[in-house]
Design a protein around this motif. Structure first.
Motif, PDB file in Angstrom:
ATOM      1  N   GLU A 243     -12.267  -9.590   2.047  1.00 47.52           N
ATOM      2  CA  GLU A 243     -10.940 -10.026   1.520  1.00 47.52           C
ATOM      3  C   GLU A 243     -10.514  -9.079   0.427  1.00 47.52           C
ATOM      4  N   ALA A 244     -11.395  -8.175  -0.242  1.00 44.15           N
ATOM      5  CA  ALA A 244     -10.831  -7.263  -1.168  1.00 44.15           C
ATOM      6  C   ALA A 244      -9.899  -5.911  -0.260  1.00 44.15           C
ATOM      7  N   GLN A 245     -10.516  -5.673   0.867  1.00 41.33           N
ATOM      8  CA  GLN A 245      -9.850  -4.663   1.578  1.00 41.33           C
ATOM      9  C   GLN A 245      -8.460  -5.281   2.414  1.00 41.33           C
ATOM     10  N   ALA A 246      -8.423  -6.584   2.489  1.00 42.82           N
ATOM     11  CA  ALA A 246      -7.367  -7.293   3.125  1.00 42.82           C
ATOM     12  C   ALA A 246      -6.207  -7.281   2.273  1.00 42.82           C
ATOM     13  N   ARG A 247      -6.675  -7.642   1.180  1.00 39.68           N
ATOM     14  CA  ARG A 247      -5.615  -8.019  -0.093  1.00 39.68           C
ATOM     15  C   ARG A 247      -5.067  -6.610  -0.441  1.00 39.68           C
ATOM     16  N   LEU A 248      -5.859  -5.554  -0.225  1.00 37.25           N
ATOM     17  CA  LEU A 248      -5.218  -4.204  -0.880  1.00 37.25           C
ATOM     18  C   LEU A 248      -4.324  -3.593   0.415  1.00 37.25           C
ATOM     19  N   LEU A 249      -4.531  -4.043   1.476  1.00 38.44           N
ATOM     20  CA  LEU A 249      -3.635  -3.426   2.725  1.00 38.44           C
ATOM     21  C   LEU A 249      -2.667  -4.222   2.368  1.00 38.44           C
ATOM     22  N   ARG A 250      -2.348  -5.460   2.094  1.00 35.59           N
ATOM     23  CA  ARG A 250      -1.251  -6.348   2.262  1.00 35.59           C
ATOM     24  C   ARG A 250      -0.318  -5.926   0.918  1.00 35.59           C
ATOM     25  N   LEU A 251      -0.942  -5.533  -0.127  1.00 34.61           N
ATOM     26  CA  LEU A 251      -0.297  -4.923  -1.175  1.00 34.61           C
ATOM     27  C   LEU A 251       0.316  -3.416  -1.134  1.00 34.61           C
ATOM     28  N   LEU A 252      -0.313  -2.643  -0.245  1.00 35.38           N
ATOM     29  CA  LEU A 252       0.031  -1.349  -0.126  1.00 35.38           C
ATOM     30  C   LEU A 252       1.233  -1.435   0.939  1.00 35.38           C
ATOM     31  N   ALA A 253       1.336  -2.311   1.807  1.00 35.11           N
ATOM     32  CA  ALA A 253       2.760  -2.588   2.779  1.00 35.11           C
ATOM     33  C   ALA A 253       3.738  -2.914   1.663  1.00 35.11           C
TER      34      ALA A 253
END
Length: 984
Positions: free
Chosen positions: A585-595
């Protein structure tokens, strides 16, 4: 060849003395300029416009016109070219005294004589769309916009064979004259030069021509054509959004760049932090030099703001100017499956290839993620390793498929920056910048490689192509660029065997004992199929296999086939779905926010800020995303930045948009990122304005570190200011825009400066935040004046003044008056400028702001000297000096000493002027202000030379060369070097 100082210039060419006189009488403050080969022009101001106009008399005939046009254009580097004069009418409805504005110019003599008769081979040149539109709006219904025929013949018989020839083959031509085709052809050879032919009708091209001429029709027709040209230039504006624009640099005796118009009102940020390349050396790899960047007279106050009134369009705002690098990005690891394409590409890049028609340009095209950039970089690194490009490389991402693609003019600025041409080494007009760029390429004797990545339109590319076959250009694009004279290499998906090979190689690079491809050849082939043999999908799939090291390839195929949309375009959606759902989840959240970041590339600090963490806490997550091939690490100046491929970015943004809770999470992250950018932008700005004796700002070690951060983050910062359109983020985004003003002005990124200022002004107006709107209008005025839009700048500063006055903010009103005075002086309106600076001085005095009162005194002195009131100017500069000394502002005290020296020199007080220059020179060296030192030493050399002291003059000029070189102002150094050598 000596080139006159850069000004927003239009060249007006004429053939006859009466035509020259008709144009000349519209000009003021005219000066005579002489080309080394003897060609002469007069250049003066065109009142009511931002333009300087240089008028030349070419004489009769197209050949003569073509030769002299090319010379004058190369010499004066104008933004626009008008050919103004008289012509004969070819249509019955066009009368003597009418004006024809040429939409096209026809050369009527081209053709081939055959036994079957004369076969016409016409030449035609279209007029500039921008100038034609200016003519339509300035002269609607008052002129004829029609084609013009040109031939080396005086047509005085409407029944002659040549008249019949024109009627038959060029029947839409409205007028005929003798030189326009030569002018048009020469202009065509000068890239992006706006050109228009304007002809007053003096006869009807018939037997009555002699009588018409004798009656004085030619001078009357010339007057009509000249008046039409003036009206058109009143509507036409120097280019904006096409480059950093067309500021005005004045006589060096006025202290132009350093202490007058543009930089003296804002920050005295010496455009000199980086040293340019030496002739014949590879591009790039220059080390930064510490530069003093203290606060300048009249700058807008960041925390003071306001306007109101109807919106006004001041030009299209582009995306941020890109960054070009002299070092190629790293070649991709695990490159495979493109051996045939590489074999086609490499020979084309070889500049020593033995061919009669060398291919200068090669374009690689294909779908997003297909591997275009990987192939281009792999080939480029091989070419460099072969020693093919000792002149160096230049790389720039044109962001062709972003919402705001990079324009050719923006890319030009980035490329010139990579050449080391920045700040005061950078010409101010678009035409001059292109001329410098072409000169740098032409003068580089060793082959260079230009890699222009991610283009979407030939218009991004054409002006950047070198004019020599010595260099090579490599382009990547999703489109097939058939309009370019390029070798086209189309990339498709990989072959099944190459696709399997890519996965195999990727796994082996990670673990040489990974034998799953050999153990599961059928599953490997099926995995390639479900990935559509698409390289990006294959790389993501390989990353999944590396993370699930002890699971089979077949299990991954099963998981992919179980996703909801196995037939999605490019077979990427199921790959992205599976890769995303498998992330912690931490990586998925960061990917979403980077987008949701302002651009596709951020540093670790900004990435951490978006999720409320430090860069140290975020770095492991970024590294894990990179291992999954969802984020790409990009080394930059010893650090690492993180880039999302545009397809991955679009996927993650769609995930956010599909879920209201994720959308809210994203908006919160944007707010955190804006806070991060604002705090660091303010810290960097404080470093730029810092003066000795004041507390040292935190966050950055020194000024060069602050400047380096701004340079690296400029694209993100400019893009972030556009979030001001969202009320939720308007305040922080507006403050970033207002804080960036000094930096963007110093770097001369006027496209970016206009963009951020517009965003701030519009957001502040929506929020009824009159303080910030006023400051935004004032800042927009600086940006517009820097880009050559002086009349618009005057309007912007006037709006700022009126808003601050209405609010009763006398100090800010004074600042707006001061800014307005600078714009008025630039427009040649000296009396109004004197009044504006006097008001600013009195208001600052009334509020007790002694330092800003000193700024107003200094600017008042400039305006007084411009008006010829030198003794009064000397008094004003001395008052400025004394006030800055009293407030401890040593840097501004030095500037005032410089202007005192200029005024003393003009009054003949030589020894006192020398002493004033020495005082300023001492302060310049104290602040490491090498550009200012170069200017002062140049003035010292000039005054010694005038006093008959050639030895002292030569010593001063050689020291000026050294100072300019330390400032990275190589063009100024070269000019002074020539002057010094003339005394040997």
């Amino acid at each position: 060849m000596s080139v006159p100082e850069t000004k927003p210039t239009v060249v007006v060419l004429t053939a006859l003395p009466c035509e020259y006189a008709a144009v000349r009488k519209h000009l003021t403050e005219a000066e005579e300029l002489e080309h080394p080969e003897g060609t002469r022009v007069e250049r003066g101001r065109l009142p009511g416009t931002p333009w300087y106009v240089a008028v030349a008399e070419l004489g009769e005939g197209a050949l003569n016109a073509a030769v002299l046009t090319e010379r004058v254009v190369a010499w004066l580097r104008p933004e626009a070219l008008l050919f103004v004069g008289v012509a004969g009418a070819l249509k019955d409805d066009i009368k003597i005294g009418d004006v024809v504005v040429g939409t096209r110019v026809y050369g009527i003599h081209g053709g081939k004589q055959t036994p079957e008769g004369f076969l016409v081979r016409p030449e035609a040149w279209r007029s500039s769309h921008r100038l034609e539109q200016a003519a339509r709006f300035a002269l609607r219904g008052k002129v004829h916009l029609k084609p013009i025929a040109v031939g080396d013949v005086v047509l005085a018989d409407s029944k002659s064979a040549i008249a019949a020839h024109i009627r038959h083959h060029f029947n839409d031509a409205a007028a005929i004259e003798m030189e326009g085709s030569g002018v048009a052809h020469a202009a065509h050879l000068s890239s992006r030069l706006d050109t228009l032919v304007i002809r007053g009708i003096s006869d009807c091209a018939d037997v009555g021509k002699a009588g018409s001429d004798a009656s004085g029709s030619q001078p009357r027709a010339a007057d009509a054509a000249a008046s039409a040209a003036v009206a058109i230039l009143g509507k036409h504006r120097p280019a904006t959004g096409r480059t950093s624009g067309s500021g005005i640099s004045g006589d060096p005796q006025e202290g132009s760049f350093r202490r007058s118009p543009r930089h003296s009102d804002h920050l005295d940020l010496r455009d000199s932090a980086l040293e340019g390349p030496r002739a014949g050396e590879p591009v790039g790899r220059q080390a930064p030099t510490q530069v003093s960047m203290s606060h300048r007279p009249g700058e807008p106050e960041r925390d003071s703001h306001r306007p109101g009134e109807p919106e006004r369009d001041v030009g299209h705002a582009h995306g941020p100017v890109p960054v070009a690098t002299a070092d190629l990005p790293a070649a991709p690891a695990g490159f495979t499956g493109r051996e045939d394409d590489l074999a086609r590409l490499l020979p084309v890049l070889d500049p020593s290839a033995d061919t009669e028609s060398p291919v200068v340009i090669c374009a690689v095209s294909g779908l997003g993620g297909i591997g275009k950039t990987a192939l281009a970089l792999h080939a480029s690194h091989k070419a460099v390793a072969h020693g093919w490009f000792p002149g160096g490389t230049l790389f720039v991402d044109l962001r062709g498929y972003d919402d705001d693609p990079v324009t050719a003019d923006q890319a030009l600025l980035a490329l010139l920056d990579a050449f080391g041409m920045r700040g005061n080494s950078l010409p101010q007009t678009t035409v001059a910048q292109y001329a410098l760029y072409r000169t740098l390429l032409t003068q580089q004797p060793r082959p260079m490689l230009l890699l222009l990545d991610n283009a979407s339109d030939p218009a991004q590319l054409t002006p950047l192509l070198p004019g020599t076959d010595r260099h090579r250009v490599l382009i990547t694009s999703r489109h097939r660029l058939t309009d370019l004279p390029a070798r086209l290499i189309d990339l498709d998906t990989l072959t099944p065997s190459a696709a399997a090979g890519l996965i195999t190689k990727s796994l082996r690079l990670s673990d040489d004992r990974d034998d799953r491809p050999a153990q599961e050849p059928a599953a490997l082939a099926e995995l390639a199929v479900v990935c559509g043999n698409h390289p990006l999908a294959l790389q993501i799939a390989a990353a999944m296999l590396r993370r699930r090291r002890y699971r089979t390839i077949g299990s991954l195929v099963t998981d992919i086939r179980a996703t909801t949309d196995p037939t999605a375009t490019l077979a990427l959606r199921p790959i992205f779905d599976l890769a995303y759902t498998r992330l912690p989840e931490a990586q998925a959240r960061l990917l979403r926010l980077l987008a949701l970041a302002p651009t596709a590339e951020v540093d670790s600090g900004a990435a951490g800020a978006s999720c409320g963490a430090t860069s140290e806490q975020t770095l492991p997550l970024l590294e894990e995303l990179a291992a999954s091939r969802l984020v790409t690490p990009v080394p930059s100046s010893g650090l690492v930045r993180w880039r999302l491929h545009d397809l991955v970015r679009a996927y993650a943004a769609a995930v956010v948009a599909s879920d209201p809770s994720l959308t809210e999470e994203g908006e919160t992250a944007r707010g955190k990122m804006l806070s991060f950018y604002l705090s660091r932008t303010e810290a960097a700005d404080n470093h730029m304005r810092w003066l000795p004796g004041n507390p040292v700002p935190n966050l950055f070690d020194d000024r060069p570190a602050a400047l380096a951060w701004l340079d690296a983050e400029r694209a993100n910062l400019v893009a972030a200011t556009q979030w001001a359109a969202d009320d939720r983020h308007a305040l922080a985004a507006t403050d970033i825009a207002l804080t960036l003003g000094a930096y963007l002005d110093w770097r001369r990124y006027f496209d970016d400066y206009v963009t951020v200022s517009q965003a701030a002004q519009q957001a502040a107006r929506r929020r009824d935040d009159r303080d910030r709107e006023g400051v935004a209008w004032n800042q927009l005025g600086y940006a517009l004046r820097g880009s050559g839009q002086v009349m618009e700048a005057i309007e912007a500063h006037t709006r700022a003044r009126d808003l601050h006055r209405a609010a009763g903010d006398r100090n800010r009103e004074a600042g707006a008056w001061n800014s307005l005075g600078l714009a008025l002086r630039t427009a040649g309106r000296s009396a109004e400028a004197i009044e504006a600076h006097t008001r600013a001085r009195d208001l600052h005095h009334a509020t007790g702001d002694l330092n800003r009162e000193g700024m107003a005194w200094n600017h008042l002195g400039l305006a007084l000297r411009k008006a010829g009131r030198t003794e009064e100017a000397l008094h004003a500069h001395m008052c400025a000096r004394d006030l800055h000394r009293a407030t401890g502002d040593r840097h501004r005290e030095g500037m005032a000493w410089y202007h005192v020296g200029l005024a003393l020199q003009e009054t003949g007080r030589t020894e006192e002027a020398i002493e004033a220059y020495r005082k300023d020179l001492e302060i310049c060296r104290e602040f490491s202000d090498w550009y200012g030192a170069g200017q002062t030493l140049t003035a010292l050399g000039r005054i010694h030379d005038s006093a008959g002291r050639p030895t002292e003059a030569r010593v001063a000029w050689l020291e000026a060369v050294e100072a300019f070189n330390r400032a990275g102002a190589s063009s100024q150094a070269a000019q002074v070097q020539v002057t010094a050598e003339s005394l040997t």
